[in-house]
Design an enzyme around this catalytic site. Structure first.
Site, PDB file in Angstrom:
ATOM      1  N   HIS A 462       0.825  -1.208   0.000  1.00 39.23           N
ATOM      2  CA  HIS A 462       0.000   0.000   0.000  1.00 39.23           C
ATOM      3  C   HIS A 462       0.863   1.264   0.000  1.00 39.23           C
ATOM      4  O   HIS A 462       0.681   2.153  -0.847  1.00 39.23           O
ATOM      5  CB  HIS A 462      -0.919  -0.002   1.221  1.00 39.23           C
ATOM      6  N   GLU A 463       1.778   1.349   0.932  1.00 36.11           N
ATOM      7  CA  GLU A 463       2.580   2.570   1.043  1.00 36.11           C
ATOM      8  C   GLU A 463       3.489   2.770  -0.165  1.00 36.11           C
ATOM      9  O   GLU A 463       3.705   3.901  -0.612  1.00 36.11           O
ATOM     10  CB  GLU A 463       3.392   2.553   2.341  1.00 36.11           C
ATOM     11  N   HIS A 466       1.820   4.655  -2.866  1.00 36.38           N
ATOM     12  CA  HIS A 466       1.901   6.116  -2.787  1.00 36.38           C
ATOM     13  C   HIS A 466       3.223   6.614  -3.372  1.00 36.38           C
ATOM     14  O   HIS A 466       3.266   7.643  -4.053  1.00 36.38           O
ATOM     15  CB  HIS A 466       1.793   6.576  -1.332  1.00 36.38           C
ATOM     16  N   GLU A 491      -6.137   7.497  -1.904  1.00 34.80           N
ATOM     17  CA  GLU A 491      -5.810   6.152  -1.440  1.00 34.80           C
ATOM     18  C   GLU A 491      -6.065   5.077  -2.494  1.00 34.80           C
ATOM     19  O   GLU A 491      -5.561   3.961  -2.381  1.00 34.80           O
ATOM     20  CB  GLU A 491      -6.614   5.820  -0.183  1.00 34.80           C
ATOM     21  N   TYR A 604     -11.063   6.848   2.711  1.00 30.87           N
ATOM     22  CA  TYR A 604     -10.464   5.515   2.643  1.00 30.87           C
ATOM     23  C   TYR A 604     -11.462   4.518   2.062  1.00 30.87           C
ATOM     24  O   TYR A 604     -11.123   3.694   1.203  1.00 30.87           O
ATOM     25  CB  TYR A 604     -10.011   5.064   4.035  1.00 30.87           C
TER      26      TYR A 604
END
Length: 672
Positions: A462-463, A466, A491, A604
């Site tokens: 997930h991170e 970004h 997100e 989210y």
């Protein structure tokens, strides 16, 4: 050696800054910006070239230095540097509040905006820039009377001070509980390895903190309810002073919104988001809550039955289900239904192998190449640096820093910080982005390497999503770069990439036993994938509760609201777990409310709809390794960043307007 020259181009950054370096940099940034703004405000012939270009070029040029001096408060090992960084943040934000309320500056920008011939000749990104600047100025109160504008500035400066203090409290205040070995029955042997102890009345007790690598195993595995209750309370009773700060924040935000002509702060915030209105967001959450309750009540019945039986076997009285029961009983049911032993699975996910495997996946899918930098200039020895290139290794794209382990006074959650923001330079070159992933994964012990839970693997994917949104973005202006999209879409790209953690073909690439080197067994993969939607009802209902709370405190139109009491009430009601009799204030560590997600936490869940649609429609249909799909994703979702509306990017990638059917299927609910 310290240096005040922070900016680099396509090279490593210098993080070795003294408090004096930080202070000098802040003064320089403010002086440079003030000079540019004074020049613009006195411009006799306001055009894009004479007003917008110098203003935003200054922002482009200063972005890296600004991000650097405000970032160090989250990672530096030196208190004086962290303090200087926090002070720098406060000073810079106060300056921006003053700058954005300047009527003379607004008049110059507005003259360009109202000049039709000037606007008509602009490209799409330049035109969007002017429109966003006008909205920024209006929301900064330039249309207000002098006295109201002065009051607004006072409110905003105080909000900035509160934000810095709130986040600092969350990062620095760590709960600590002492337990005997007997009180920690159920914890794996690895939990005790290299763990410090403290002797109390002749009894050695283990020190357990509320940091993630300590907290999660105890709340998930401790068989004694009082042990789970104690660590839960230690976590939910942190930062008591933040309650007053949050209370003041909510009241000040309402005053800000109403000075600007909005009924509520939520109305102000959603005016720039995809949802547009608070009602749209709340209706979305309530509809989702109704659908999730179908799953949640079934899950709750299982958990309640399990706890009743456990209490009866121990000769104890069942009272209720509490928040410290959720992970523990959910994990037992997961083991029972799917034969999932999280400690067994962890042995196949060494951080080194997982990181290497995930980067390989992104290389193949997005057409990238990662090169690890040896002996990089970083802020801590744990930090790893990668150069990111196009797959042909001809074109450099940016830097990726990984700071993945916990330490004292470091940011305590998982997040992506963007230090160098990509943008075009006046000479036609490009400023290459640099992103930092912060996490708090368990470190290696004396007998095992750093091993990850599968949930950690999901977080890592997930991170990094970004990071690649930034690294693969190319925009003219830094304010539109990468993740600078609508908050209720930001997100979605990262959430979509979480799906790769559940794909068998992906897991086979990096899930190997840390001792034997054997590939994760097919049967274990099947059981893990089958457990994907375990607790989907209650887990998502907790997120709905947080989002409804966020909307409720920011939708008030008069009076005040008790931020602590309302939080506990909504969480208990919507999540179906009780808080217990002892006073607690978990909301005091809900940093999203203070940071960028105020009146926006619903984003989210809102983004999940888009992420599921993108994954199912394009990647599942065409193959998760399909390079054509990967390049489409880069071109239509990552590349434009916020230089156009997210809805446009979505429709171009999907080939149609998005809908929620894929999301409902992804969590085990049939679509309408």
């Amino acid at each position: 050696m310290h240096s005040t020259q922070l900016k680099t181009k396509g090279s490593e950054l210098n993080f070795d800054l003294s408090p004096e370096d930080i202070n000098q940099t802040v003064d320089r940034l403010i002086a440079e910006s003030t000079a540019i703004c004074d020049q613009i405000a006195s411009e006799p012939n306001p055009t894009f070239e004479t007003v917008i270009l110098p203003f935003e070029t200054c922002n482009n040029r200063q972005a890296t230095d600004y991000n650097m001096v405000t970032f160090l408060q989250d990672v530096s090992t030196e208190k004086d540097v962290r303090d200087a960084s926090a002070a720098a943040t406060e000073k810079l934000e106060a300056y921006e509040i003053e700058r954005d309320s300047r009527k003379d500056l607004y008049a110059a920008v507005n003259a360009v905006y109202n000049n039709k011939s000037e606007m008509d000749k602009l490209g799409n990104e330049d035109r969007r820039l002017v429109e966003k600047l006008i909205l920024d100025f209006k929301n900064a109160g330039v249309a207000l009377s002098d006295s109201d504008r002065e009051q607004l500035t006072t409110y905003k400066k105080r909000l900035s001070e509160i934000k810095i203090q709130f986040e600092r409290n969350v990062s620095t205040q760590v709960g600590r509980v002492l337990f005997t070995r007997e009180e920690l029955i159920g914890l794996p042997v690895s939990f005790f390895e290299d763990r410090a102890t403290e002797t109390v009345d002749g009894v050695a007790k283990y020190i357990v903190t509320t940091k993630t690598p300590d907290y999660l195993p105890v709340i998930r595995y401790a068989a004694i309810e009082n042990t789970r209750r104690r660590i839960s309370l230690a976590n939910s009773q942190r930062c008591p002073e933040n309650i007053a700060l949050l209370q003041e924040t909510v009241e000040l935000r309402l005053k800000v919104a109403q000075l600007l002509g909005y009924k509520s702060y939520a109305e102000l915030e959603l005016s720039t988001k995809m949802a547009k209105t608070p009602k749209t967001a709340v209706d979305f959450l309530n509809d989702l809550r109704t659908k999730l309750n179908v799953l949640g009540k079934l899950e709750l019945e299982q958990i309640e039955e399990l706890k009743r039986a456990e209490k009866a076997a121990a000769g104890e009285t069942y009272t209720d289900l509490f928040r410290w029961d959720s992970s523990y009983y959910s994990n037992i049911i997961k083991q029972r239904e799917h034969s999932i032993d999280m400690e067994e699975i962890k042995e196949y996910f060494s951080l080194e192998a997982v990181t290497r495997g995930i980067l390989d996946i992104y290389q193949n899918m997005l057409g990238l190449h990662f090169a690890k930098v040896e002996n990089p200039s970083v802020w801590h020895p744990d930090v790893v640096l990668y150069e990111v290139w196009e797959a042909d290794k001809e074109s450099f794209l940016g830097h990726l820093y990984l700071d993945l382990f916990p330490r004292e006074n470091k940011f305590s959650h998982a997040a992506m910080s963007h230090i160098r923001t990509g943008h075009s330079n006046h000479d036609g070159s490009f400023e290459y982005p640099a992103s930092v992933m912060l996490a708090n994964f368990p470190k290696a012990t004396s007998s095992t390497p750093a091993l990850m839970q599968h949930s950690d693997v999901v977080t890592l994917m997930h991170e990094l999503g970004h990071a690649f949104h930034r690294i693969c973005s190319r925009t003219k202006w830094s304010r539109f770069h990468g993740t600078s999209v609508e908050r209720d879409f930001v997100e979605a790209p990262s959430q979509m990439l979480e799906n790769w953690a559940w794909e068998p073909s992906v897991l086979r690439r990096f899930a190997v036993h840390y001792k034997t080197g054997e590939l994760i067994p097919e049967d274990l993969i099947k059981r893990l994938v089958a457990s994907k939607n375990h607790n989907a009802g209650l887990g998502n209902l907790f997120q709905v509760a947080m989002a409804l709370y966020d909307m409720k405190i920011h939708m008030i139109e008069d009076g005040t609201i008790d931020v602590k009491a309302v939080y506990n009430d909504i969480r208990d009601e919507v999540s179906h777990y009780k808080s217990g009799d002892e006073d607690s204030w978990t909301v005091a560590t809900f940093a999203h409310l203070i940071g960028g997600y105020s009146a926006g936490y619903y984003g989210y869940l809102w983004s999940e709809v888009y992420s599921a649609d993108m994954f199912e429609t394009r990647f599942l249909k065409n193959g998760i390794d399909n390079p054509h799909t990967g390049m489409d994703y880069r071109r239509e979702i990552l590349f434009p960043g916020g230089s156009r509306d997210a809805s446009v990017s979505l429709e171009k990638f999907l080939g149609r307007k998005p809908d929620s059917s894929a999301y409902m299927r992804s969590i085990g609910l049939a679509s309408d």
